[in-house]
Design a protein around this motif. Structure first.
Motif, PDB file in Angstrom:
ATOM      1  N   ARG A 265       0.825  -1.211   0.000  1.00 39.72           N
ATOM      2  CA  ARG A 265       0.000   0.000   0.000  1.00 39.72           C
ATOM      3  C   ARG A 265       0.855   1.255   0.000  1.00 39.72           C
ATOM      4  NH1 ARG A 265      -5.518  -0.524   3.521  1.00 39.72           N
ATOM      5  NH2 ARG A 265      -6.383  -2.239   2.336  1.00 39.72           N
TER       6      ARG A 265
ATOM      7  N   GLY B  97       0.769   3.929  -2.891  1.00 38.61           N
ATOM      8  CA  GLY B  97       0.473   5.311  -2.539  1.00 38.61           C
ATOM      9  C   GLY B  97       1.540   6.255  -3.048  1.00 38.61           C
TER      10      GLY B  97
ATOM     11  N   ARG C  79       1.024   6.625  -6.744  1.00 43.20           N
ATOM     12  CA  ARG C  79      -0.118   7.470  -7.048  1.00 43.20           C
ATOM     13  C   ARG C  79       0.157   8.925  -6.731  1.00 43.20           C
ATOM     14  NH1 ARG C  79      -4.544   5.336  -3.725  1.00 43.20           N
ATOM     15  NH2 ARG C  79      -3.151   3.684  -3.180  1.00 43.20           N
TER      16      ARG C  79
ATOM     17  N   MET D  75      -4.370  13.024  -9.305  1.00 41.70           N
ATOM     18  CA  MET D  75      -5.519  12.266  -8.815  1.00 41.70           C
ATOM     19  C   MET D  75      -6.808  12.989  -9.176  1.00 41.70           C
ATOM     20  SD  MET D  75      -4.151  11.135  -5.051  1.00 41.70           S
ATOM     21  CE  MET D  75      -5.626  10.236  -4.621  1.00 41.70           C
TER      22      MET D  75
ATOM     23  N   ASP E 250     -10.816  10.049  -6.667  1.00 40.92           N
ATOM     24  CA  ASP E 250      -9.692   9.375  -6.024  1.00 40.92           C
ATOM     25  C   ASP E 250      -9.356  10.032  -4.686  1.00 40.92           C
ATOM     26  OD1 ASP E 250      -9.443   7.599  -8.127  1.00 40.92           O
ATOM     27  OD2 ASP E 250      -7.883   8.789  -9.139  1.00 40.92           O
TER      28      ASP E 250
ATOM     29  N   ARG F  43     -11.969   9.096  -2.147  1.00 40.10           N
ATOM     30  CA  ARG F  43     -11.752   7.723  -1.691  1.00 40.10           C
ATOM     31  C   ARG F  43     -10.609   7.652  -0.686  1.00 40.10           C
ATOM     32  NH1 ARG F  43     -13.464   6.098  -6.446  1.00 40.10           N
ATOM     33  NH2 ARG F  43     -11.502   6.411  -7.508  1.00 40.10           N
ATOM     34  N   GLU F  44      -9.529   8.356  -0.960  1.00 40.20           N
ATOM     35  CA  GLU F  44      -8.390   8.371  -0.042  1.00 40.20           C
ATOM     36  C   GLU F  44      -8.791   8.937   1.318  1.00 40.20           C
ATOM     37  OE1 GLU F  44      -5.107   7.341  -0.307  1.00 40.20           O
ATOM     38  OE2 GLU F  44      -5.649   6.408  -2.218  1.00 40.20           O
TER      39      GLU F  44
ATOM     40  N   GLU G 116     -10.795   6.394   3.240  1.00 37.68           N
ATOM     41  CA  GLU G 116      -9.953   5.340   3.799  1.00 37.68           C
ATOM     42  C   GLU G 116      -9.234   5.810   5.059  1.00 37.68           C
ATOM     43  OE1 GLU G 116      -7.254   3.577   1.009  1.00 37.68           O
ATOM     44  OE2 GLU G 116      -8.829   3.230  -0.467  1.00 37.68           O
TER      45      GLU G 116
END
Length: 76
Positions: free
Chosen positions: A31, A35, A38, A43, A47, A50-51, A54
């Motif tokens: 991850r 990350g 990314r 982004m 996105d 979503r981050e 999380e």
């Protein structure tokens, strides 16, 4: 599969961080790597949302009358 050598303290810290998220060390490192990959690309708004989801904690909202003064009760 690749092996890497880390200082014991670094390996322990990474393992603890992985366990806090309910992940194995391998999953946690994957991850982190994804990350970082990314982070170097643009982004989308979805996105980013979503981050944030999380990373968010399921906690109650602050009271309506909460103010900055509540944070600094022990300061002048």
């Amino acid at each position: 599969m690749v092996s890497i050598q880390l200082q014991d303290s670094v390996a322990a810290a990474l393992t603890a961080q992985a366990e806090q998220q309910g992940l194995t060390l391998e999953e946690y490192l994957a991850r982190l790597a994804n990350g970082a990959a990314r982070a170097s690309t643009q982004m989308s708004a979805d996105d980013v949302e979503r981050e944030f989801e999380e990373l968010s904690l399921d906690v109650p909202p602050l009271p309506a009358d909460f103010s900055r003064a509540d944070i600094y009760l022990d300061h002048d």
